[in-house]
Scaffold this motif. Structure first.
Motif, PDB file in Angstrom:
ATOM      1  N   ASP A 107     -14.726  -5.788  -0.848  1.00  0.00           N
ATOM      2  CA  ASP A 107     -14.435  -7.179  -1.203  1.00  0.00           C
ATOM      3  C   ASP A 107     -13.059  -7.588  -0.688  1.00  0.00           C
ATOM      4  N   PHE A 108     -12.068  -6.700  -0.853  1.00  0.00           N
ATOM      5  CA  PHE A 108     -10.729  -6.992  -0.336  1.00  0.00           C
ATOM      6  C   PHE A 108     -10.781  -7.262   1.160  1.00  0.00           C
ATOM      7  N   GLU A 109     -11.433  -6.399   1.894  1.00  0.00           N
ATOM      8  CA  GLU A 109     -11.459  -6.506   3.357  1.00  0.00           C
ATOM      9  C   GLU A 109     -12.227  -7.733   3.826  1.00  0.00           C
ATOM     10  N   SER A 110     -13.233  -8.168   3.054  1.00  0.00           N
ATOM     11  CA  SER A 110     -13.999  -9.348   3.464  1.00  0.00           C
ATOM     12  C   SER A 110     -13.195 -10.627   3.325  1.00  0.00           C
ATOM     13  N   TRP A 111     -12.203 -10.641   2.426  1.00  0.00           N
ATOM     14  CA  TRP A 111     -11.382 -11.835   2.239  1.00  0.00           C
ATOM     15  C   TRP A 111     -10.062 -11.770   2.999  1.00  0.00           C
ATOM     16  N   TYR A 112      -9.473 -10.584   3.110  1.00  0.00           N
ATOM     17  CA  TYR A 112      -8.163 -10.464   3.762  1.00  0.00           C
ATOM     18  C   TYR A 112      -8.242  -9.995   5.210  1.00  0.00           C
ATOM     19  N   HIS A 113      -9.430  -9.572   5.621  1.00  0.00           N
ATOM     20  CA  HIS A 113      -9.664  -9.213   7.028  1.00  0.00           C
ATOM     21  C   HIS A 113      -8.677  -8.162   7.537  1.00  0.00           C
ATOM     22  N   THR A 114      -8.399  -7.206   6.685  1.00  0.00           N
ATOM     23  CA  THR A 114      -7.549  -6.071   7.051  1.00  0.00           C
ATOM     24  C   THR A 114      -8.005  -4.878   6.223  1.00  0.00           C
ATOM     25  N   PRO A 115      -7.902  -3.668   6.741  1.00  0.00           N
ATOM     26  CA  PRO A 115      -8.360  -2.510   5.971  1.00  0.00           C
ATOM     27  C   PRO A 115      -7.547  -2.305   4.695  1.00  0.00           C
ATOM     28  N   HIS A 116      -8.215  -1.851   3.647  1.00  0.00           N
ATOM     29  CA  HIS A 116      -7.501  -1.473   2.430  1.00  0.00           C
ATOM     30  C   HIS A 116      -7.038  -0.037   2.595  1.00  0.00           C
ATOM     31  N   LEU A 117      -5.732   0.180   2.465  1.00  0.00           N
ATOM     32  CA  LEU A 117      -5.138   1.466   2.806  1.00  0.00           C
ATOM     33  C   LEU A 117      -4.922   2.392   1.609  1.00  0.00           C
ATOM     34  N   ALA A 118      -5.402   1.978   0.427  1.00  0.00           N
ATOM     35  CA  ALA A 118      -5.299   2.846  -0.752  1.00  0.00           C
ATOM     36  C   ALA A 118      -6.526   2.655  -1.647  1.00  0.00           C
ATOM     37  N   PRO A 119      -7.728   2.807  -1.101  1.00  0.00           N
ATOM     38  CA  PRO A 119      -8.934   2.512  -1.888  1.00  0.00           C
ATOM     39  C   PRO A 119      -9.104   3.411  -3.103  1.00  0.00           C
TER      40      PRO A 119
ATOM     41  N   PHE B 148       0.807  -1.222   0.000  1.00  0.00           N
ATOM     42  CA  PHE B 148       0.000   0.000   0.000  1.00  0.00           C
ATOM     43  C   PHE B 148       0.838   1.270   0.000  1.00  0.00           C
ATOM     44  N   SER B 149       1.761   1.394   0.960  1.00  0.00           N
ATOM     45  CA  SER B 149       2.511   2.645   1.093  1.00  0.00           C
ATOM     46  C   SER B 149       3.401   2.873  -0.115  1.00  0.00           C
ATOM     47  N   MET B 150       3.965   1.805  -0.671  1.00  0.00           N
ATOM     48  CA  MET B 150       4.859   1.961  -1.808  1.00  0.00           C
ATOM     49  C   MET B 150       4.091   2.338  -3.075  1.00  0.00           C
ATOM     50  N   VAL B 151       2.928   1.761  -3.257  1.00  0.00           N
ATOM     51  CA  VAL B 151       2.109   2.146  -4.407  1.00  0.00           C
ATOM     52  C   VAL B 151       1.711   3.616  -4.287  1.00  0.00           C
ATOM     53  N   LYS B 152       1.351   4.054  -3.090  1.00  0.00           N
ATOM     54  CA  LYS B 152       1.007   5.470  -2.897  1.00  0.00           C
ATOM     55  C   LYS B 152       2.219   6.368  -3.141  1.00  0.00           C
ATOM     56  N   ASP B 153       3.401   5.903  -2.750  1.00  0.00           N
ATOM     57  CA  ASP B 153       4.633   6.659  -3.011  1.00  0.00           C
ATOM     58  C   ASP B 153       4.895   6.834  -4.505  1.00  0.00           C
ATOM     59  N   LEU B 154       4.662   5.759  -5.274  1.00  0.00           N
ATOM     60  CA  LEU B 154       5.216   5.674  -6.626  1.00  0.00           C
ATOM     61  C   LEU B 154       4.198   5.846  -7.738  1.00  0.00           C
ATOM     62  N   PHE B 155       2.914   5.721  -7.431  1.00  0.00           N
ATOM     63  CA  PHE B 155       1.912   5.780  -8.498  1.00  0.00           C
ATOM     64  C   PHE B 155       1.989   7.133  -9.217  1.00  0.00           C
ATOM     65  N   GLY B 156       2.016   7.060 -10.545  1.00  0.00           N
ATOM     66  CA  GLY B 156       2.127   8.272 -11.350  1.00  0.00           C
ATOM     67  C   GLY B 156       3.553   8.669 -11.655  1.00  0.00           C
ATOM     68  N   LYS B 157       4.502   8.117 -10.903  1.00  0.00           N
ATOM     69  CA  LYS B 157       5.928   8.407 -11.150  1.00  0.00           C
ATOM     70  C   LYS B 157       6.575   7.292 -11.965  1.00  0.00           C
ATOM     71  N   VAL B 158       6.192   6.039 -11.689  1.00  0.00           N
ATOM     72  CA  VAL B 158       6.666   4.876 -12.434  1.00  0.00           C
ATOM     73  C   VAL B 158       5.454   3.994 -12.710  1.00  0.00           C
ATOM     74  N   ARG B 159       5.612   3.047 -13.594  1.00  0.00           N
ATOM     75  CA  ARG B 159       4.543   2.072 -13.838  1.00  0.00           C
ATOM     76  C   ARG B 159       4.821   0.857 -12.963  1.00  0.00           C
ATOM     77  N   ILE B 160       3.774   0.369 -12.310  1.00  0.00           N
ATOM     78  CA  ILE B 160       3.920  -0.587 -11.211  1.00  0.00           C
ATOM     79  C   ILE B 160       3.242  -1.908 -11.565  1.00  0.00           C
ATOM     80  N   ILE B 161       3.957  -2.998 -11.273  1.00  0.00           N
ATOM     81  CA  ILE B 161       3.374  -4.343 -11.331  1.00  0.00           C
ATOM     82  C   ILE B 161       3.464  -4.906  -9.918  1.00  0.00           C
TER      83      ILE B 161
END
Length: 337
Positions: A108-120, A82-95
């Motif tokens: 849907d993410f939270e119902s399966w992974y049982h943790t908050p999604h930090l970059a919705p 999450f934090s790295m995608v927020k850091d880099l999105f728009g600056k590089v292309r991410i896989i």
């Protein structure tokens, strides 16, 4: 012109596979490999097979260093992206090879992974990285969510028949994976000795890949299905063999089944449709980016579809490079054949 790529999380199973494959890619220059646990160590000390082939040392992650690349592979454990995608999105292309951006909704993410999604807010930007289904979208993507290893084989088996509305919505799947799917970090449940001379079912009914398959089939076909999934881990290192049970709404001929699979994957270089009565084996796909698919018509209305793939290649690093190829305008099979 070579593109500059970085690998965030280069010391795990998936990071090692990315390095093994990318050093042979004619269109790529690896300029960054990070690992907090191996920082300042030579990459070739951790991977002796790369001696003389990659002069880099592992670095700690720094936003500025990663942003100097053109493409970044995120090979971090679940919920570390999450934090790295927020850091880099728009600056590089991410896989991103984690499951953090595979679902279209945070709910849907939270119902399966049982943790908050930090970059919705970035979920709408993510393209699901299964080239056989979403190749055109991947070419333009700034953020690709690389598929899970189990979903890759199950979705490829199910998609052609689901798209045509031929199957009932109840789908059963049993899949056996090598122990590398649990990662390199030692634990009593992931170490090779825990499955030596053994096959162990795990996370039945709660594995997040169940929801991933359901969500992607709905997205790709508009048809809802319910997956009963039995994942298992066994005492070999790499590979996944999946058996998928599809129930037809009406009687269907073997010729029609064969035609649908051939038509769906005719232009897909990494899906091999076996002739009727021939079935995939894990050894045939080890260290390759192929997914082999065979099928058997059982009675009038049940199709057993069997897929085999390497969980570290087509199920992870190889598929990520396949996505890179589409994003960068390279031939889809560049560096993978």
């Amino acid at each position: 012109k070579k593109v500059k790529v970085g690998i965030i999380g280069g010391a795990g199973y998936t990071g090692g596979e990315l390095l093994r494959l990318l050093v042979n890619h004619p269109g790529v220059e690896i300029t960054l490999v990070t690992s907090e646990s191996f920082a300042k160590k030579k990459v070739s000390d951790e991977y002796p097979n790369l001696k003389g082939r990659i002069p880099l040392t592992f670095e700690n992650y720094r936003k500025e260093g990663a942003a100097a690349c053109e493409f970044i592979f995120l090979a971090k454990p679940q919920s570390n992206s999450f934090s790295m995608v927020k850091d880099l999105f728009g600056k590089v292309r991410i896989i991103d090879l984690s499951g953090d951006f595979r679902f279209s909704s945070a709910k849907d993410f939270e119902s399966w992974y049982h943790t908050p999604h930090l970059a919705p807010n970035l979920l709408k930007e993510a393209v699901y990285g299964l080239p056989e289904l979403f190749g055109n979208e991947i070419k333009r993507a700034r953020l690709v969510a690389n598929p899970g290893c189990y979903p890759t084989g199950i979705i490829l088996a199910t998609f052609p028949l689901a798209k045509e509305g031929l199957i009932e919505p109840e789908v059963d799947a049993s899949a056996v994976s090598g122990f590398s799917g649990a990662g390199r970090t030692p634990s009593p449940n992931s170490m090779a000795y825990s499955v030596a001379e053994n096959i162990r079912p795990y996370k039945i009914g709660v594995h997040p890949h169940t929801g991933e398959v359901e969500a992607i089939i709905k997205k790709a076909t508009g048809k809802a299905l319910h997956l009963n999934f039995v994942p298992q881990v066994a005492g070999f290192e790499r590979g996944i063999l999946s058996v998928i049970f599809l129930r037809m709404k009406k009687k269907i001929s073997p010729k029609l089944i064969a035609g649908l699979y051939q038509k769906s994957y005719r232009s897909c270089p990494f899906v091999r449709i076996l002739r009727e009565g021939t079935f995939p084996e894990i050894k045939s796909t080890a260290f390759t980016n192929f997914c082999d698919l065979g099928w058997h018509l059982s009675g009038d209305k049940t199709i057993l579809v069997i897929t085999a793939l390497d969980n570290l290649v087509k199920g992870a690093a190889g598929q990520a490079i396949q996505n890179l190829n589409l994003m960068a305008g390279f031939p889809e099979d560049e560096g993978l054949i």
